[in-house]
Design a protein around this motif. Structure first.
Motif, PDB file in Angstrom:
ATOM      1  N   LEU A  67     -11.429 -14.001  -9.174  1.00 50.16           N
ATOM      2  CA  LEU A  67     -10.311 -13.885  -8.229  1.00 50.16           C
ATOM      3  C   LEU A  67      -9.454 -12.704  -8.624  1.00 50.16           C
ATOM      4  CD1 LEU A  67      -9.518 -17.658  -8.215  1.00 50.16           C
ATOM      5  CD2 LEU A  67     -10.167 -16.384  -6.164  1.00 50.16           C
ATOM      6  N   PHE A  68      -8.922 -12.027  -7.626  1.00 53.47           N
ATOM      7  CA  PHE A  68      -8.144 -10.814  -7.861  1.00 53.47           C
ATOM      8  C   PHE A  68      -6.899 -10.791  -6.986  1.00 53.47           C
ATOM      9  CE2 PHE A  68     -11.689  -8.548  -9.919  1.00 53.47           C
ATOM     10  CZ  PHE A  68     -12.796  -9.177  -9.374  1.00 53.47           C
ATOM     11  N   TRP A  69      -5.904 -10.072  -7.453  1.00 52.79           N
ATOM     12  CA  TRP A  69      -4.800  -9.630  -6.606  1.00 52.79           C
ATOM     13  C   TRP A  69      -4.786  -8.105  -6.661  1.00 52.79           C
ATOM     14  CZ3 TRP A  69      -1.742 -11.998  -3.165  1.00 52.79           C
ATOM     15  CH2 TRP A  69      -1.661 -13.412  -3.196  1.00 52.79           C
ATOM     16  N   TYR A  70      -4.805  -7.505  -5.454  1.00 49.13           N
ATOM     17  CA  TYR A  70      -4.696  -6.056  -5.331  1.00 49.13           C
ATOM     18  C   TYR A  70      -3.381  -5.720  -4.641  1.00 49.13           C
ATOM     19  CZ  TYR A  70      -9.527  -4.982  -6.647  1.00 49.13           C
ATOM     20  OH  TYR A  70     -10.703  -4.821  -7.330  1.00 49.13           O
ATOM     21  N   LYS A  71      -2.838  -4.582  -5.027  1.00 49.68           N
ATOM     22  CA  LYS A  71      -1.616  -4.060  -4.421  1.00 49.68           C
ATOM     23  C   LYS A  71      -1.970  -2.798  -3.654  1.00 49.68           C
ATOM     24  CE  LYS A  71       2.596  -1.736  -6.109  1.00 49.68           C
ATOM     25  NZ  LYS A  71       3.377  -1.394  -7.334  1.00 49.68           N
ATOM     26  N   GLN A  72      -1.453  -2.686  -2.426  1.00 44.79           N
ATOM     27  CA  GLN A  72      -1.660  -1.462  -1.657  1.00 44.79           C
ATOM     28  C   GLN A  72      -0.299  -0.924  -1.201  1.00 44.79           C
ATOM     29  OE1 GLN A  72      -3.745  -1.605   2.210  1.00 44.79           O
ATOM     30  NE2 GLN A  72      -4.832   0.255   1.623  1.00 44.79           N
ATOM     31  N   PRO A  73       0.243   0.060  -1.926  1.00 45.13           N
ATOM     32  CA  PRO A  73       1.513   0.669  -1.512  1.00 45.13           C
ATOM     33  C   PRO A  73       1.290   1.574  -0.306  1.00 45.13           C
ATOM     34  CG  PRO A  73       0.661   1.709  -3.509  1.00 45.13           C
ATOM     35  CD  PRO A  73      -0.286   0.600  -3.157  1.00 45.13           C
ATOM     36  N   PRO A  74       2.349   2.143   0.243  1.00 47.60           N
ATOM     37  CA  PRO A  74       2.192   3.048   1.396  1.00 47.60           C
ATOM     38  C   PRO A  74       1.241   4.213   1.136  1.00 47.60           C
ATOM     39  CG  PRO A  74       4.482   2.428   1.133  1.00 47.60           C
ATOM     40  CD  PRO A  74       3.753   1.863  -0.051  1.00 47.60           C
ATOM     41  N   LEU A 130      -5.570  -2.594  -8.682  1.00 47.05           N
ATOM     42  CA  LEU A 130      -5.805  -3.930  -9.215  1.00 47.05           C
ATOM     43  C   LEU A 130      -4.574  -4.377  -9.990  1.00 47.05           C
ATOM     44  CD1 LEU A 130      -7.705  -6.329  -9.774  1.00 47.05           C
ATOM     45  CD2 LEU A 130      -8.500  -5.092 -11.803  1.00 47.05           C
ATOM     46  N   VAL A 131      -4.035  -5.535  -9.619  1.00 50.63           N
ATOM     47  CA  VAL A 131      -2.846  -6.078 -10.284  1.00 50.63           C
ATOM     48  C   VAL A 131      -3.257  -7.025 -11.398  1.00 50.63           C
ATOM     49  CG1 VAL A 131      -0.785  -7.507  -9.977  1.00 50.63           C
ATOM     50  CG2 VAL A 131      -1.430  -5.858  -8.204  1.00 50.63           C
ATOM     51  N   ILE A 132      -4.171  -7.957 -11.073  1.00 51.12           N
ATOM     52  CA  ILE A 132      -4.535  -8.993 -12.035  1.00 51.12           C
ATOM     53  C   ILE A 132      -5.861  -9.617 -11.617  1.00 51.12           C
ATOM     54  CG2 ILE A 132      -3.362 -10.932 -10.895  1.00 51.12           C
ATOM     55  CD1 ILE A 132      -2.190 -11.608 -13.736  1.00 51.12           C
ATOM     56  N   ARG A 133      -6.578 -10.128 -12.601  1.00 55.10           N
ATOM     57  CA  ARG A 133      -7.907 -10.702 -12.358  1.00 55.10           C
ATOM     58  C   ARG A 133      -8.033 -12.015 -13.120  1.00 55.10           C
ATOM     59  NH1 ARG A 133     -10.903  -7.024 -14.886  1.00 55.10           N
ATOM     60  NH2 ARG A 133     -11.018  -8.331 -16.726  1.00 55.10           N
ATOM     61  N   GLN A 134      -8.754 -12.962 -12.526  1.00 56.20           N
ATOM     62  CA  GLN A 134      -8.965 -14.267 -13.166  1.00 56.20           C
ATOM     63  C   GLN A 134     -10.428 -14.660 -13.027  1.00 56.20           C
ATOM     64  OE1 GLN A 134      -6.348 -16.729 -14.289  1.00 56.20           O
ATOM     65  NE2 GLN A 134      -8.098 -17.867 -15.059  1.00 56.20           N
ATOM     66  N   GLU A 135     -11.047 -15.050 -14.131  1.00 52.86           N
ATOM     67  CA  GLU A 135     -12.403 -15.572 -14.065  1.00 52.86           C
ATOM     68  C   GLU A 135     -12.324 -17.079 -13.818  1.00 52.86           C
ATOM     69  OE1 GLU A 135     -12.407 -13.109 -17.596  1.00 52.86           O
ATOM     70  OE2 GLU A 135     -11.480 -12.547 -15.698  1.00 52.86           O
ATOM     71  N   ALA A 136     -13.157 -17.592 -12.938  1.00 50.33           N
ATOM     72  CA  ALA A 136     -13.056 -19.000 -12.551  1.00 50.33           C
ATOM     73  C   ALA A 136     -13.332 -19.951 -13.710  1.00 50.33           C
ATOM     74  CB  ALA A 136     -14.013 -19.303 -11.400  1.00 50.33           C
ATOM     75  N   TYR A 137     -14.122 -19.494 -14.695  1.00 40.86           N
ATOM     76  CA  TYR A 137     -14.469 -20.393 -15.790  1.00 40.86           C
ATOM     77  C   TYR A 137     -13.346 -20.495 -16.826  1.00 40.86           C
ATOM     78  CZ  TYR A 137     -15.659 -16.017 -18.219  1.00 40.86           C
ATOM     79  OH  TYR A 137     -15.621 -14.766 -18.774  1.00 40.86           O
ATOM     80  N   LYS A 138     -12.334 -19.644 -16.687  1.00 49.76           N
ATOM     81  CA  LYS A 138     -11.219 -19.686 -17.637  1.00 49.76           C
ATOM     82  C   LYS A 138     -10.106 -20.574 -17.104  1.00 49.76           C
ATOM     83  CE  LYS A 138     -11.728 -15.263 -20.012  1.00 49.76           C
ATOM     84  NZ  LYS A 138     -11.128 -13.963 -20.336  1.00 49.76           N
ATOM     85  N   GLN A 139      -9.693 -21.521 -17.904  1.00 46.06           N
ATOM     86  CA  GLN A 139      -8.615 -22.414 -17.476  1.00 46.06           C
ATOM     87  C   GLN A 139      -7.251 -21.757 -17.646  1.00 46.06           C
ATOM     88  OE1 GLN A 139      -9.186 -26.110 -19.606  1.00 46.06           O
ATOM     89  NE2 GLN A 139     -10.357 -26.937 -17.900  1.00 46.06           N
ATOM     90  N   GLN A 140      -7.150 -20.875 -18.630  1.00 48.05           N
ATOM     91  CA  GLN A 140      -5.860 -20.247 -18.899  1.00 48.05           C
ATOM     92  C   GLN A 140      -5.521 -19.258 -17.797  1.00 48.05           C
ATOM     93  OE1 GLN A 140      -5.651 -18.383 -22.735  1.00 48.05           O
ATOM     94  NE2 GLN A 140      -3.442 -18.112 -22.630  1.00 48.05           N
ATOM     95  N   ASN A 141      -4.280 -19.315 -17.317  1.00 52.28           N
ATOM     96  CA  ASN A 141      -3.832 -18.406 -16.266  1.00 52.28           C
ATOM     97  C   ASN A 141      -3.674 -16.992 -16.809  1.00 52.28           C
ATOM     98  OD1 ASN A 141      -3.638 -20.318 -14.178  1.00 52.28           O
ATOM     99  ND2 ASN A 141      -1.637 -20.986 -14.901  1.00 52.28           N
ATOM    100  N   ALA A 142      -4.147 -16.026 -16.036  1.00 51.93           N
ATOM    101  CA  ALA A 142      -4.047 -14.619 -16.443  1.00 51.93           C
ATOM    102  C   ALA A 142      -2.610 -14.131 -16.295  1.00 51.93           C
ATOM    103  CB  ALA A 142      -4.972 -13.769 -15.575  1.00 51.93           C
ATOM    104  N   THR A 143      -2.220 -13.223 -17.188  1.00 52.26           N
ATOM    105  CA  THR A 143      -0.911 -12.576 -17.087  1.00 52.26           C
ATOM    106  C   THR A 143      -1.076 -11.088 -17.399  1.00 52.26           C
ATOM    107  OG1 THR A 143      -0.383 -12.971 -19.416  1.00 52.26           O
ATOM    108  CG2 THR A 143       0.318 -14.653 -17.853  1.00 52.26           C
TER     109      THR A 143
END
Lengths: 114, 117
Positions: free
Chosen positions: B34-41, B47-60
């Protein structure tokens, strides 16, 4: 130094013309992609190539033909352009980094069909 | 079919405040990213942050953190100490990897975030 570079940044053309967008990556990745961002900013995958081989081919009109001369390049050729092709086209590449897939985007090509 | 839903088309926040952007997804797969991407003007996809589904710990990542709830298929982004430069469209995205051949990134509709001075 740009990791994924695509040219041109802007492309304005008439309906019916044929145009190409070029993309190159210097990250050593095996996989490259084309994504389309429509006027509502929705992003959708069009194609992916791995080492010059077509992997993903979404429902895209035959007028769109990707070409990968080598794994560092993935060009997009569009025949008989239509008004609805106006969009931003993003090239991207991805590779494994310590077991995790990382994807990098180019800066986009804004295509305007008049 | 895999889908990603961002239910907030627009949000605004005061500078220095905290804001949370929502994202839910649907898949029957067990291995995904899972990813969050940022698109400015400027149009650049960052890429802001990425999370692997098998990891329980939240990404920061610095001021950015996620709340990943796998059972609920929820992946929200929290931005702390919001800055004017955070003003952008934010996309939640989901990828099923294809062994040694990258993967297919599926995007949500985006949330337009405005940070107000």
């Amino acid at each position: 130094d740009t990791a994924v570079s695509q040219t041109p940044k802007y492309l304005v053309t008439q309906m019916g013309n044929d145009k190409s967008i070029k993309c190159e990556q210097n990250l050593g990745h095996d996989t490259m992609y084309w994504y389309k961002q429509d006027s509502k900013k929705f992003l959708k995958i069009m194609f992916s190539y791995n080492n010059k081989e077509l992997i993903i081919n979404e429902t895209v009109p035959n007028r769109f033909s990707p070409k990968s001369p080598d794994k560092a390049h993935l060009n997009l050729h569009i025949n008989s352009l239509e008004l609805g092709d106006s969009a931003v086209y993003f090239c991207a590449s991805s590779g494994q980094d310590r077991g995790v897939e990382k994807l990098f985007f180019g800066s986009g090509t804004q295509l305007s069909v008049l | 079919a895999q889908t990603v839903t961002q239910s907030q088309p627009e949000m605004s926040v005061q500078e220095a405040e905290t804001v949370t952007l929502s994202c839910t997804y649907d898949t029957s797969e067990n291995n995904y990213y899972l990813f969050w991407y940022k698109q400015p003007p400027s149009r650049q996809m960052i890429l802001v942050i990425r999370q692997e589904a098998y990891k329980q710990q939240n990404a920061t990542e610095n001021r950015f953190s996620v709340n990943f709830q796998k059972a609920a298929k929820s992946f929200s982004l929290k931005i702390s100490d919001s800055q004017l430069g955070d003003t952008a469209m934010y996309f939640c995205a989901f990828m099923i990897p294809i062994y040694n051949q990258g993967g297919k990134l599926i995007f949500g509709q985006g949330t337009e975030l405005s940070v107000k001075p």
